[in-house]
Scaffold this motif. Structure first.
Motif, PDB file in Angstrom:
ATOM      1  N   ALA A 101     -27.359 -43.020  17.278  1.00 29.03           N
ATOM      2  CA  ALA A 101     -25.995 -43.447  16.996  1.00 29.03           C
ATOM      3  C   ALA A 101     -25.057 -43.057  18.132  1.00 29.03           C
ATOM      4  N   LYS A 102     -25.292 -41.894  18.721  1.00 27.93           N
ATOM      5  CA  LYS A 102     -24.432 -41.455  19.820  1.00 27.93           C
ATOM      6  C   LYS A 102     -24.598 -42.357  21.041  1.00 27.93           C
ATOM      7  N   ASN A 103     -25.828 -42.767  21.332  1.00 27.45           N
ATOM      8  CA  ASN A 103     -26.047 -43.684  22.453  1.00 27.45           C
ATOM      9  C   ASN A 103     -25.354 -45.019  22.206  1.00 27.45           C
ATOM     10  N   LEU A 104     -25.413 -45.472  20.946  1.00 35.99           N
ATOM     11  CA  LEU A 104     -24.736 -46.715  20.592  1.00 35.99           C
ATOM     12  C   LEU A 104     -23.232 -46.580  20.804  1.00 35.99           C
ATOM     13  N   LEU A 105     -22.700 -45.417  20.431  1.00 29.37           N
ATOM     14  CA  LEU A 105     -21.277 -45.174  20.597  1.00 29.37           C
ATOM     15  C   LEU A 105     -20.890 -45.158  22.067  1.00 29.37           C
ATOM     16  N   VAL A 106     -21.683 -44.494  22.895  1.00 28.22           N
ATOM     17  CA  VAL A 106     -21.391 -44.431  24.330  1.00 28.22           C
ATOM     18  C   VAL A 106     -21.376 -45.836  24.925  1.00 28.22           C
ATOM     19  N   ASP A 107     -22.347 -46.654  24.544  1.00 25.81           N
ATOM     20  CA  ASP A 107     -22.372 -48.035  25.032  1.00 25.81           C
ATOM     21  C   ASP A 107     -21.111 -48.787  24.608  1.00 25.81           C
ATOM     22  N   LYS A 108     -20.693 -48.550  23.372  1.00 22.58           N
ATOM     23  CA  LYS A 108     -19.503 -49.241  22.863  1.00 22.58           C
ATOM     24  C   LYS A 108     -18.264 -48.826  23.653  1.00 22.58           C
ATOM     25  N   LEU A 109     -18.154 -47.544  23.942  1.00 24.60           N
ATOM     26  CA  LEU A 109     -17.009 -47.062  24.707  1.00 24.60           C
ATOM     27  C   LEU A 109     -16.990 -47.657  26.108  1.00 24.60           C
ATOM     28  N   ARG A 110     -18.179 -47.758  26.716  1.00 22.88           N
ATOM     29  CA  ARG A 110     -18.239 -48.272  28.084  1.00 22.88           C
ATOM     30  C   ARG A 110     -17.930 -49.757  28.161  1.00 22.88           C
ATOM     31  N   GLN A 111     -18.069 -50.452  27.043  1.00 19.28           N
ATOM     32  CA  GLN A 111     -17.767 -51.877  27.023  1.00 19.28           C
ATOM     33  C   GLN A 111     -16.269 -52.148  26.911  1.00 19.28           C
ATOM     34  N   LEU A 112     -15.488 -51.094  26.565  1.00 17.38           N
ATOM     35  CA  LEU A 112     -14.054 -51.286  26.495  1.00 17.38           C
ATOM     36  C   LEU A 112     -13.502 -51.506  27.901  1.00 17.38           C
ATOM     37  N   PRO A 113     -12.407 -52.239  28.018  1.00 15.08           N
ATOM     38  CA  PRO A 113     -11.827 -52.490  29.351  1.00 15.08           C
ATOM     39  C   PRO A 113     -11.493 -51.180  30.054  1.00 15.08           C
ATOM     40  N   ALA A 114     -11.783 -51.112  31.328  1.00 19.20           N
ATOM     41  CA  ALA A 114     -11.484 -49.907  32.101  1.00 19.20           C
ATOM     42  C   ALA A 114      -9.978 -49.699  32.179  1.00 19.20           C
ATOM     43  N   ARG A 115      -9.587 -48.457  32.220  1.00 19.45           N
ATOM     44  CA  ARG A 115      -8.157 -48.162  32.299  1.00 19.45           C
ATOM     45  C   ARG A 115      -7.618 -48.619  33.645  1.00 19.45           C
ATOM     46  N   GLY A 136      -1.880 -34.381  19.978  1.00 24.27           N
ATOM     47  CA  GLY A 136      -3.145 -35.114  19.994  1.00 24.27           C
ATOM     48  C   GLY A 136      -3.103 -36.297  20.939  1.00 24.27           C
ATOM     49  N   ALA A 137      -1.970 -36.975  21.011  1.00 26.08           N
ATOM     50  CA  ALA A 137      -1.825 -38.081  21.963  1.00 26.08           C
ATOM     51  C   ALA A 137      -1.869 -37.555  23.393  1.00 26.08           C
ATOM     52  N   ALA A 138      -1.329 -36.343  23.623  1.00 25.74           N
ATOM     53  CA  ALA A 138      -1.383 -35.750  24.971  1.00 25.74           C
ATOM     54  C   ALA A 138      -2.822 -35.477  25.382  1.00 25.74           C
ATOM     55  N   GLN A 139      -3.654 -35.027  24.449  1.00 23.78           N
ATOM     56  CA  GLN A 139      -5.072 -34.800  24.756  1.00 23.78           C
ATOM     57  C   GLN A 139      -5.735 -36.056  25.305  1.00 23.78           C
ATOM     58  N   LEU A 140      -5.310 -37.205  24.852  1.00 23.63           N
ATOM     59  CA  LEU A 140      -6.006 -38.464  25.135  1.00 23.63           C
ATOM     60  C   LEU A 140      -5.398 -39.248  26.292  1.00 23.63           C
ATOM     61  N   MET A 141      -4.320 -38.764  26.884  1.00 22.92           N
ATOM     62  CA  MET A 141      -3.606 -39.567  27.878  1.00 22.92           C
ATOM     63  C   MET A 141      -4.462 -39.946  29.078  1.00 22.92           C
ATOM     64  N   ASP A 142      -5.415 -39.120  29.471  1.00 20.50           N
ATOM     65  CA  ASP A 142      -6.216 -39.407  30.663  1.00 20.50           C
ATOM     66  C   ASP A 142      -7.630 -39.885  30.321  1.00 20.50           C
ATOM     67  N   HIS A 143      -7.866 -40.234  29.072  1.00 21.40           N
ATOM     68  CA  HIS A 143      -9.229 -40.628  28.696  1.00 21.40           C
ATOM     69  C   HIS A 143      -9.587 -41.987  29.297  1.00 21.40           C
ATOM     70  N   PRO A 144     -10.772 -42.102  29.914  1.00 25.75           N
ATOM     71  CA  PRO A 144     -11.119 -43.352  30.603  1.00 25.75           C
ATOM     72  C   PRO A 144     -11.482 -44.502  29.673  1.00 25.75           C
ATOM     73  N   TYR A 145     -11.848 -44.227  28.412  1.00 27.89           N
ATOM     74  CA  TYR A 145     -12.312 -45.292  27.530  1.00 27.89           C
ATOM     75  C   TYR A 145     -11.504 -45.415  26.235  1.00 27.89           C
TER      76      TYR A 145
END
Length: 428
Positions: free
Chosen positions: A10-24, A265-274
């Motif tokens: 499931a984690k591998n599936l999740l990683v693939d899903k995240l990588r398919q999102l448009p790049a920042r 919590g939004a500050a934690q995520l400001m630099d997240h690539p996916y």
């Protein structure tokens, strides 16, 4: 209440899903606001000033904000700027950081963690009143016993903080005890809201002003460890004693009880690539990210106890998920906190002012002040307005005011899980 960890597949599936999102992409330059207001959401913030040789009067901290004039005075005072400074320090310290990242904890921070852990133990020692729980979805009276235990233990708990031990610091502990005791909910109403959360922030601010905490050293651990530990214990208290939301804001608010974990919590995520704000709607992403990010954890907690979708019971969170970047979400949260918490009279009237957190000089004669059964203070000749003006309350937005009592959503979730028929209300 957290979800079990995903297995490897499931984690591998999740990683693939995240990588398919448009790049920042690089965000466009900030444009001037279309409405009046500061471009910098932290406009006016200042670093809290350390009081080197504090002196304390015999008076305990008390509420001072009664009218809009008092609120305007608070808005332009030092304390307002220092509260913003606390928010800014935490915001900058946790940007791009996970809850699971290693964090340096000073001896002072470890002492605060021990205080929160002890209060968690008091919950275990104070069982719910089962007779009341069998007939009511409202606040459980056993919470009053817990709150009394916290009040009795507060002084001894704070003696464990470096720099506060001994009789010479008894008056400082007495001042701080007011904020600590008010952080866990209201014993009379058996409720909790953003005003109590603000008292916890003020407790930390007092420790900064005493020089016990150093924001340059401790800001990150204060948010990722102390505040988050407080959040987890508060969720347990809310679920155990079915605390009512402190106000009838319901679907107009972010969450029935909390605000700050969405801001930081939004500050934690400001630099997240996916991850994007819309990711909160994906159950797999939510399950994997909740242990590391406050924002996702809060959404997960809401989903665990409320029926239907965010669109129905939390439309503001649903609307925010359509924002393109976490940076804009964070800026919006800061502006909202200023307007709907710090400058909303139903909430600000519950702020306590003492020797460390001063209201400042006030030369006007307010006349006799009366406090009602809900803790609201108002001029004795204005008994009908109860100090918060006409039209305030539920429809005013994030109004931490008594309003119409709302049954605990935790009670509904628990009763439904036990197989009892529960008639849900829109706030469930």
């Amino acid at each position: 209440m957290s979800a079990p960890p995903l297995d490897a597949g499931a984690k591998n599936l999740l990683v693939d899903k995240l990588r398919q999102l448009p790049a920042r992409t690089t965000p466009a330059p900030a444009q001037a606001p279309t409405a009046p207001g500061p471009v910098d959401p932290f406009d006016g913030a200042r670093e809290p000033e350390v009081v080197r040789h504090p002196t304390f009067s015999d008076a305990r901290p008390r509420k001072r904000i009664v009218t809009q004039r008092h609120l305007d005075h608070f808005h332009h005072g030092t304390l307002f700027a220092e509260i913003l400074g606390m928010l800014r320090a935490g915001n900058e310290a946790v940007r791009g950081k996970k809850l699971t990242d290693p964090v340096d904890e000073s001896a002072e921070v470890q002492a605060l963690m021990a205080i929160v852990d002890r209060i968690r133990a008091l919950v275990d020692e104070t069982p719910r009143d089962t007779d009341s729980a069998s007939v009511s979805r409202f606040g459980n009276p056993a919470f009053r016993t817990l709150h009394e235990k916290i009040c009795h233990a507060a002084d001894g708990l704070m003696e464990g903080i470096p720099g506060l031990a001994g009789p010479e610091h008894a008056r400082a502990r007495q001042e701080l005890a007011v904020y600590l005791q008010e952080s866990w909910g209201n014993a009379k109403r058996i409720d909790y809201g953003s005003g109590m959360e603000l008292n916890f922030l003020c407790w930390l601010l007092c420790l900064v002003k005493l020089g016990i905490l150093d924001l340059k050293r401790d800001a990150q651990s204060l948010v990722l460890r102390v505040f988050w530990n407080y959040m987890r214990v508060m969720r347990i208290i809310q679920a155990t004693y079915w605390l009512e939301p402190a106000g009838s804001h319901g679907v107009w608010g972010l969450d029935d009880y909390h605000f700050l974990p969405f801001l930081w919590g939004a500050a934690q995520l400001m630099d997240h690539p996916y991850l994007r704000p819309k990711s909160i709607h994906d159950p797999e992403i939510l399950a994997e990210c909740a242990p590391a990010y406050m924002y996702f954890s809060c959404i997960q907690s809401i989903n665990l106890v409320k029926t239907e979708s965010l669109r129905w019971h939390s439309p503001m969170l649903d609307d925010i998920s359509g924002v393109r970047t976490w940076n804009k979400v964070n800026q919006g949260m800061i502006k909202m906190y200023r307007a709907e918490v710090l400058l909303k009279l139903p909430i600000a009237q519950h702020i306590f002012f003492g020797d460390l957190l001063s209201f400042g000089a006030w030369d006007e004669d307010d006349g006799p002040i009366v406090e009602d059964e809900h803790g609201h203070r108002f001029a004795a000749d204005d008994c009908h307005s109860h100090g918060h003006g006409h039209g305030e309350g539920q429809a005013a937005g994030w109004g931490d005011c008594c309003g119409i009592p709302i049954p605990s959503v935790f009670a509904a979730a628990e009763q439904k899980a036990s197989g009892r028929a529960v008639r849900c209300i829109p706030f469930d």
